[in-house]
Design an enzyme around this catalytic site. Structure first.
Site, mmCIF file in Angstrom:
data_model
loop_
_atom_site.group_PDB
_atom_site.id
_atom_site.type_symbol
_atom_site.label_atom_id
_atom_site.label_comp_id
_atom_site.label_asym_id
_atom_site.label_seq_id
_atom_site.Cartn_x
_atom_site.Cartn_y
_atom_site.Cartn_z
ATOM 1 N N PRO A 88 20.039 -69.114 68.980
ATOM 2 C CA PRO A 88 20.184 -69.877 67.716
ATOM 3 C C PRO A 88 18.848 -70.722 67.897
ATOM 4 C CG PRO A 88 21.721 -70.495 69.255
ATOM 5 C CD PRO A 88 21.577 -69.241 69.640
ATOM 6 N N GLU A 115 26.669 -69.640 77.302
ATOM 7 C CA GLU A 115 26.089 -70.783 77.166
ATOM 8 C C GLU A 115 24.509 -70.426 77.035
ATOM 9 O OE1 GLU A 115 26.971 -73.923 76.102
ATOM 10 O OE2 GLU A 115 28.842 -72.741 76.510
ATOM 11 N N ARG A 153 15.672 -51.078 56.059
ATOM 12 C CA ARG A 153 15.697 -50.915 54.863
ATOM 13 C C ARG A 153 14.100 -50.715 54.290
ATOM 14 N NH1 ARG A 153 19.489 -52.455 51.569
ATOM 15 N NH2 ARG A 153 18.259 -52.851 49.923
ATOM 16 N N ASP A 168 13.651 -55.007 46.436
ATOM 17 C CA ASP A 168 14.742 -56.387 46.985
ATOM 18 C C ASP A 168 14.560 -57.769 46.785
ATOM 19 O OD1 ASP A 168 16.412 -54.340 48.101
ATOM 20 O OD2 ASP A 168 15.767 -54.517 50.063
HETATM 21 N N1 ADE Z 1 23.420 -66.158 69.233
HETATM 22 C C1 ADE Z 1 24.091 -67.276 68.850
HETATM 23 N N2 ADE Z 1 23.773 -67.880 67.825
HETATM 24 C C2 ADE Z 1 22.759 -67.064 67.191
HETATM 25 C C3 ADE Z 1 22.071 -67.180 65.932
HETATM 26 N N3 ADE Z 1 22.281 -67.906 64.978
HETATM 27 N N4 ADE Z 1 21.052 -66.364 65.776
HETATM 28 C C4 ADE Z 1 20.891 -65.351 66.783
HETATM 29 N N5 ADE Z 1 21.590 -65.123 67.862
HETATM 30 C C5 ADE Z 1 22.454 -66.051 68.180
#
Ligand code: ADE
Length: 249
Positions: A88, A115, A153, A168
């Site tokens: 993330p 984590e 794609r 697309d």
């Molecule tokens: N791993 C955990 N959350 C994620 C996300 N939002 N994007 C990519 N990998 C992740």
């Protein structure tokens, strides 16, 4: 294009590779998907891939040694492929990144769990960090699938000519036009007459206008990003004239 996915849950990719366009692309040889179990590179009887964080705290961290060994093995087979960590904290994935990745011969995905991944591993082995959105998944596997799905794609021959990725949503920063199929009338609502006319020029013009309207209503940020083409300005001026006529006494 070859995808190598380093994961502790390789079975998660069975369904992904077994259906639809992905399955066809694998069968035709356009795509190769190789899920690799990180545990196979872990030492000891228990094949441990995670450990407690230095400094304390809750949760576990992915150990660097098994991941390093798995990445080295993948890199030895795919030396020119970037190693991408799904996290993330990565840069936000979008259609343009999908298109850029589709030019590569291969990609190596590292699916984080727990984590996160030991920082020293990231610094030494990771070429790119990607997030699929501002929310936290329990692991990178679903993110890797999302990215692969969007990337393939753009690979020539993976989609039929008619639904090529250039049409697309998001190509040229516009959403796609509205779609209709049979029946002609559904719950008292008819298909727009022009789509039944057989007039290809008129259908094309209607689709351009539909795409512009949907983008303006649903994703105005995309219009603000690129501005309007001359043809789009004409369409918008027509809308303005129409709205003014409704508002006049
Ligand atoms: N791993 C955990 N959350 C994620 C996300 N939002 N994007 C990519 N990998 C992740």
């Amino acid at each position: 294009m070859k995808f190598c996915v380093l994961t502790i849950f390789p079975e998660m990719f069975d369904a992904f590779s077994g259906y639809g366009i992905m399955r066809r692309a694998i069968e035709s040889g356009s795509i190769c998907l190789d899920p690799v179990n990180i545990r196979d590179y872990a030492e000891g009887r228990h094949k441990v891939t995670d450990d407690r964080p230095y400094g304390g705290g809750s949760g576990m961290v992915m150990k660097p040694e098994p991941l390093a060994a798995a990445i080295q093995a993948a890199k030895s087979k795919m030396p020119d492929s970037p190693c991408v960590l799904l996290t993330p904290q990565g840069r936000r994935f979008d259609q343009e990144i999908a298109r850029q990745y589709s030019d590569l011969n291969g990609m190596i995905f590292v699916c984080g769990r727990y984590e996160g991944v030991d920082e020293r591993l990231c610094q030494a082995y990771i070429d790119d960090e990607i997030s699929i959105g501002d929310y936290v998944l329990t692991g990178g596997e679903l993110a890797a699938m999302v990215i692969m799905d969007a990337v393939i794609r753009h690979i020539p021959g993976v989609l039929g000519a008619e639904d090529a990725a250039e049409f697309d949503s998001f190509s040229g920063n516009r959403l796609e036009h509205a779609h209709y199929t049979r029946p002609r009338v559904f719950e008292q609502k008819a298909v727009p007459e022009v789509l039944l006319s057989g007039n290809h020029g008129a259908v094309e013009a209607w689709r351009k206008e539909s795409a512009l309207l949907r983008t303006a209503l649903k994703r105005p940020d995309l219009l603000e990003k690129t501005g309007l083409t001359e043809a789009e300005k004409k369409i918008v001026k027509n809308w303005c004239r129409y709205l003014e006529s409704l508002a006049s006494d």
